[in-house]
Design a protein around this motif. Structure first.
Motif, PDB file in Angstrom:
ATOM      1  N   ARG A   1       0.845  -1.195   0.000  1.00 48.38           N
ATOM      2  CA  ARG A   1       0.000   0.000   0.000  1.00 48.38           C
ATOM      3  C   ARG A   1       0.870   1.230   0.000  1.00 48.38           C
ATOM      4  O   ARG A   1       1.869   1.309   0.736  1.00 48.38           O
ATOM      5  CB  ARG A   1      -0.916  -0.007   1.226  1.00 48.38           C
ATOM      6  CG  ARG A   1      -1.893   1.155   1.286  1.00 48.38           C
ATOM      7  CD  ARG A   1      -2.786   1.074   2.506  1.00 48.38           C
ATOM      8  NE  ARG A   1      -2.040   1.274   3.737  1.00 48.38           N
ATOM      9  CZ  ARG A   1      -2.604   1.578   4.916  1.00 48.38           C
ATOM     10  NH1 ARG A   1      -3.922   1.708   4.991  1.00 48.38           N
ATOM     11  NH2 ARG A   1      -1.875   1.729   5.990  1.00 48.38           N
TER      12      ARG A   1
ATOM     13  N   LYS B   1      -2.471   5.736   0.056  1.00 52.03           N
ATOM     14  CA  LYS B   1      -3.137   4.609   0.736  1.00 52.03           C
ATOM     15  C   LYS B   1      -3.739   3.615  -0.249  1.00 52.03           C
ATOM     16  O   LYS B   1      -4.482   2.719   0.145  1.00 52.03           O
ATOM     17  CB  LYS B   1      -4.230   5.096   1.705  1.00 52.03           C
ATOM     18  CG  LYS B   1      -3.755   6.118   2.731  1.00 52.03           C
ATOM     19  CD  LYS B   1      -2.618   5.579   3.595  1.00 52.03           C
ATOM     20  CE  LYS B   1      -2.175   6.587   4.638  1.00 52.03           C
ATOM     21  NZ  LYS B   1      -1.010   6.108   5.422  1.00 52.03           N
TER      22      LYS B   1
ATOM     23  N   CYS C   1      -7.314  -3.356   0.871  1.00 47.75           N
ATOM     24  CA  CYS C   1      -7.510  -2.053   0.222  1.00 47.75           C
ATOM     25  C   CYS C   1      -8.509  -2.138  -0.925  1.00 47.75           C
ATOM     26  O   CYS C   1      -9.188  -1.151  -1.235  1.00 47.75           O
ATOM     27  CB  CYS C   1      -6.188  -1.516  -0.334  1.00 47.75           C
ATOM     28  SG  CYS C   1      -4.973  -1.027   0.899  1.00 47.75           S
TER      29      CYS C   1
ATOM     30  N   ASN D   1      -4.218  -2.630   6.323  1.00 47.42           N
ATOM     31  CA  ASN D   1      -2.978  -2.289   7.037  1.00 47.42           C
ATOM     32  C   ASN D   1      -2.273  -3.522   7.605  1.00 47.42           C
ATOM     33  O   ASN D   1      -1.425  -3.415   8.483  1.00 47.42           O
ATOM     34  CB  ASN D   1      -3.285  -1.320   8.177  1.00 47.42           C
ATOM     35  CG  ASN D   1      -4.247  -1.895   9.213  1.00 47.42           C
ATOM     36  OD1 ASN D   1      -4.912  -2.892   8.942  1.00 47.42           O
ATOM     37  ND2 ASN D   1      -4.318  -1.270  10.372  1.00 47.42           N
TER      38      ASN D   1
END
Length: 326
Positions: free
Chosen positions: A82, A87, A130, A157
């Motif tokens: 990421r 992000k 994501c 994350n």
């Protein structure tokens, strides 16, 4: 089955930070998706190992989602990441970072634009959660077109872990497809797969992410059902309504017959019609669709002239049978 195709990709050979279980994971997924539990054809598989170029990987994904099949499925095992600034998530081809980077947003766009009736994306890579997250594709909300399902190994994350040379997520995925996530009829749906993996991973483990925009779940694979469909179709003939109780008596118990002299027998003695019904009821009890009322076992429910009833799950299958969906 016609109209079901799957691109399965596993990459171990990276220019830096090689992996050791992704090709084995891809081989396992390809093997289980290719055939149903009875050996009949399932997905037409395109298996790719150690894809070097991100452009080639993107072309393969475009090919996977081309045409108008019933289901187009993408499975990827390899490095992912990421961007710290945007992000946005990505997966990596064998060239590694940054040359091998392929954006998850690009893949999502390809899947959204596909004419395939159902699209399924399975990602075993770090930060794979994501994909399809709020804000994906530059918007303010998740943008999953109708018919699209995404199942990711971990949150946006988190890292996707390996254990004993295999991906933790994919090991559970294969177990789920092999029948661990099957319903009573033997169908393995994406929702069932997610529930199976979710239960297996604790709060301190990587957390799988499930996103979908469908109006009905598809079957990814069919395994041998716990009871034949013909048995399930008899539910409405055994129970008048989902909430009805079926009265039992000793004539349902096959051992309650003069032919079984070593057993205590009572009237009414076993009859062929009732013992055949009772055999079905016991099968349904064994898979959690029927339960005895006021007795510990079906045997005692019959011998003590009690009754049995459908469980909540049994009522659901009663409705399916009653409306001709089984």
């Amino acid at each position: 089955m016609q109209g079901r195709k799957a691109l399965v990709v596993g990459i171990d050979e990276y220019a830096s930070s090689p992996l050791y279980g992704c090709v084995a994971d891809a081989n396992a997924v390809a093997g289980v998706l290719a055939k149903n539990g009875d050996g009949s054809p399932n997905f037409s598989i395109h298996l790719e190992r150690n894809v070097e170029s991100p452009f080639e990987l993107k072309r393969m994904i475009e090919d996977c989602f081309s045409g108008d099949p019933e289901i187009a499925l993408l499975y990827f095992a390899g490095h992912g990441g990421r961007c710290d600034v945007t992000k946005n998530g990505f997966i990596l081809s064998g060239q590694g970072y940054p040359e091998g980077q392929l954006s998850l947003d690009e893949i999502l766009t390809i899947a959204n634009n596909s004419k395939a009736k159902n699209r399924v994306i399975l990602l075993d890579s770090c930060n794979s959660g994501c994909m399809g997250a709020p804000g994906a594709l530059g918007g303010t909300s998740s943008l999953l077109d109708e018919g699209l399902t995404i199942l990711s190994a971990c949150c946006s994350n988190e890292c996707a872990e390996e254990y004993n040379g295999r991906g933790t997520f994919t090991s559970l995925l294969v177990d789920a497809l092999n029948g661990g996530a099957a319903d009573v009829m033997g169908h393995v749906t994406p929702g069932g797969v997610y529930a199976f993996i979710d239960k297996a991973l604790g709060p301190w483990d990587q957390r799988p992410v499930f996103r979908t925009n469908v109006n009905s779940f598809i079957s990814l694979r069919k395994v041998v059902s716990q009871v034949p469909d013909s048995v399930l179709r008899q539910l409405p003939s055994l129970f008048d309504t989902p909430g009805a109780q079926l009265s039992l008596d000793p004539s349902f118990e096959p051992t309650n017959s003069p032919d079984w002299e070593e057993h205590r027998i009572v009237e009414p003695y076993a009859t062929k019609d009732n013992t055949e019904k009772f055999k079905i009821l016991q099968q349904l009890e064994g898979i959690g669709l029927v339960r005895p009322v006021g007795a510990e076992h079906m045997y005692f429910a019959a011998m003590e002239s009690r009754s049995c009833e459908l469980t909540a799950l049994g009522k659901q299958y009663w409705r399916l049978a009653d409306t001709g969906k089984i």
